[in-house]
Design a protein around this motif. Structure first.
Motif, PDB file in Angstrom:
ATOM      1  N   GLU A   1      36.450  38.178  36.989  1.00 55.36           N
ATOM      2  CA  GLU A   1      37.708  37.840  37.644  1.00 55.36           C
ATOM      3  C   GLU A   1      37.655  36.355  37.966  1.00 55.36           C
ATOM      4  O   GLU A   1      36.665  35.877  38.518  1.00 55.36           O
ATOM      5  CB  GLU A   1      37.833  38.675  38.919  1.00 55.36           C
ATOM      6  N   LEU A   2      38.714  35.640  37.604  1.00 58.08           N
ATOM      7  CA  LEU A   2      38.763  34.195  37.791  1.00 58.08           C
ATOM      8  C   LEU A   2      39.765  33.829  38.875  1.00 58.08           C
ATOM      9  O   LEU A   2      40.738  34.548  39.101  1.00 58.08           O
ATOM     10  CB  LEU A   2      39.150  33.503  36.487  1.00 58.08           C
ATOM     11  N   SER A   3      39.551  32.687  39.504  1.00 61.15           N
ATOM     12  CA  SER A   3      40.475  32.210  40.531  1.00 61.15           C
ATOM     13  C   SER A   3      41.407  31.162  39.957  1.00 61.15           C
ATOM     14  O   SER A   3      41.074  30.477  38.992  1.00 61.15           O
ATOM     15  CB  SER A   3      39.693  31.596  41.685  1.00 61.15           C
ATOM     16  N   ASP A   4      42.558  31.060  40.571  1.00 60.54           N
ATOM     17  CA  ASP A   4      43.507  29.973  40.304  1.00 60.54           C
ATOM     18  C   ASP A   4      43.831  29.778  38.834  1.00 60.54           C
ATOM     19  O   ASP A   4      43.670  28.688  38.288  1.00 60.54           O
ATOM     20  CB  ASP A   4      42.987  28.655  40.882  1.00 60.54           C
ATOM     21  N   ILE A   5      44.304  30.833  38.191  1.00 51.15           N
ATOM     22  CA  ILE A   5      44.737  30.706  36.804  1.00 51.15           C
ATOM     23  C   ILE A   5      46.267  30.642  36.806  1.00 51.15           C
ATOM     24  O   ILE A   5      46.923  31.618  37.153  1.00 51.15           O
ATOM     25  CB  ILE A   5      44.276  31.892  35.948  1.00 51.15           C
ATOM     26  N   PRO A   6      46.846  29.486  36.453  1.00 52.37           N
ATOM     27  CA  PRO A   6      48.304  29.407  36.444  1.00 52.37           C
ATOM     28  C   PRO A   6      48.881  30.227  35.295  1.00 52.37           C
ATOM     29  O   PRO A   6      48.291  30.321  34.223  1.00 52.37           O
ATOM     30  CB  PRO A   6      48.577  27.911  36.252  1.00 52.37           C
ATOM     31  N   SER A   7      50.006  30.856  35.543  1.00 50.91           N
ATOM     32  CA  SER A   7      50.643  31.620  34.472  1.00 50.91           C
ATOM     33  C   SER A   7      51.466  30.678  33.602  1.00 50.91           C
ATOM     34  O   SER A   7      51.940  29.638  34.057  1.00 50.91           O
ATOM     35  CB  SER A   7      51.533  32.720  35.064  1.00 50.91           C
ATOM     36  N   GLY A   8      51.610  31.055  32.358  1.00 50.66           N
ATOM     37  CA  GLY A   8      52.366  30.220  31.422  1.00 50.66           C
ATOM     38  C   GLY A   8      51.519  29.092  30.875  1.00 50.66           C
ATOM     39  O   GLY A   8      50.305  29.204  30.720  1.00 50.66           O
TER      40      GLY A   8
ATOM     41  N   LEU B   1      33.273  42.340  37.333  1.00 53.76           N
ATOM     42  CA  LEU B   1      33.954  43.621  37.379  1.00 53.76           C
ATOM     43  C   LEU B   1      33.143  44.648  36.609  1.00 53.76           C
ATOM     44  O   LEU B   1      32.614  44.362  35.535  1.00 53.76           O
ATOM     45  CB  LEU B   1      35.356  43.505  36.774  1.00 53.76           C
ATOM     46  N   ALA B   2      33.046  45.829  37.159  1.00 58.99           N
ATOM     47  CA  ALA B   2      32.330  46.933  36.519  1.00 58.99           C
ATOM     48  C   ALA B   2      33.106  48.206  36.784  1.00 58.99           C
ATOM     49  O   ALA B   2      33.770  48.341  37.803  1.00 58.99           O
ATOM     50  CB  ALA B   2      30.922  47.052  37.076  1.00 58.99           C
ATOM     51  N   GLY B   3      33.042  49.130  35.856  1.00 57.50           N
ATOM     52  CA  GLY B   3      33.734  50.392  36.070  1.00 57.50           C
ATOM     53  C   GLY B   3      33.896  51.162  34.784  1.00 57.50           C
ATOM     54  O   GLY B   3      33.231  50.897  33.781  1.00 57.50           O
TER      55      GLY B   3
ATOM     56  N   SER C   1      43.416  48.051  37.848  1.00 56.35           N
ATOM     57  CA  SER C   1      42.558  47.238  38.716  1.00 56.35           C
ATOM     58  C   SER C   1      41.858  48.088  39.771  1.00 56.35           C
ATOM     59  O   SER C   1      40.733  47.798  40.164  1.00 56.35           O
ATOM     60  CB  SER C   1      43.386  46.147  39.386  1.00 56.35           C
ATOM     61  N   SER C   2      42.511  49.164  40.206  1.00 55.52           N
ATOM     62  CA  SER C   2      41.920  50.015  41.235  1.00 55.52           C
ATOM     63  C   SER C   2      40.691  50.774  40.729  1.00 55.52           C
ATOM     64  O   SER C   2      39.886  51.245  41.520  1.00 55.52           O
ATOM     65  CB  SER C   2      42.960  51.012  41.741  1.00 55.52           C
ATOM     66  N   ARG C   3      40.533  50.901  39.418  1.00 53.40           N
ATOM     67  CA  ARG C   3      39.380  51.617  38.847  1.00 53.40           C
ATOM     68  C   ARG C   3      38.154  50.730  38.689  1.00 53.40           C
ATOM     69  O   ARG C   3      37.074  51.213  38.372  1.00 53.40           O
ATOM     70  CB  ARG C   3      39.740  52.179  37.466  1.00 53.40           C
TER      71      ARG C   3
END
Length: 124
Positions: A34-41, A56-58, A72-74
């Motif tokens: 999971e990354l922080s501060d990724i602008p969309s577009g 992330l693991a699951g 995301s909840s999984r």
């Protein structure tokens, strides 16, 4: 301009790596980041590089075989600050039993294995 911090290839150095706790006990496998501060577009020039916030693991096997993305909840998150070392395995600086990622193993141990006669102690 080179961003501050350590740079590496997430696919090569993180994904599908075994995650070990501080006692070198296996915890899980890193499925995603999971990354922080990724602008969309469109990303404007000069934008700071994203920073890893969580591993992330699951349960992602089904989505890898059939496509799609797990909800995301999984997914269970392991904060990046708990990653102590990158190598052939990812080493954490905490014990695995402090993480939510092992809840299924605890549930099976307590609800199923623990109810089998002799299931609550080591064999003699």
């Amino acid at each position: 301009m080179t961003p501050a911090g350590k740079m590496f290839d997430a696919v090569m150095h993180l994904l599908d790596r075994q995650v070990l706790d501080v006692d070198k006990m296996p915890v899980t496998v890193a499925d995603d980041v999971e990354l922080s501060d990724i602008p969309s577009g469109r990303i404007p020039p000069g934008t700071a590089a994203p920073v890893i916030t969580n591993l992330l693991a699951g349960s992602v096997l089904g989505t890898r075989m059939f496509g799609g993305r797990p909800p995301s909840s999984r997914l269970n998150r392991i904060h990046w600050r708990h990653v102590a070392e990158l190598g052939t395995a990812l080493r954490l600086n905490i014990r695995g039993d402090q993480l939510d990622v092992l809840w299924t193993e605890r549930w099976v141990r307590n609800r199923i294995i623990g109810r089998i006669p002799g299931g609550r102690h080591d064999p003699e």
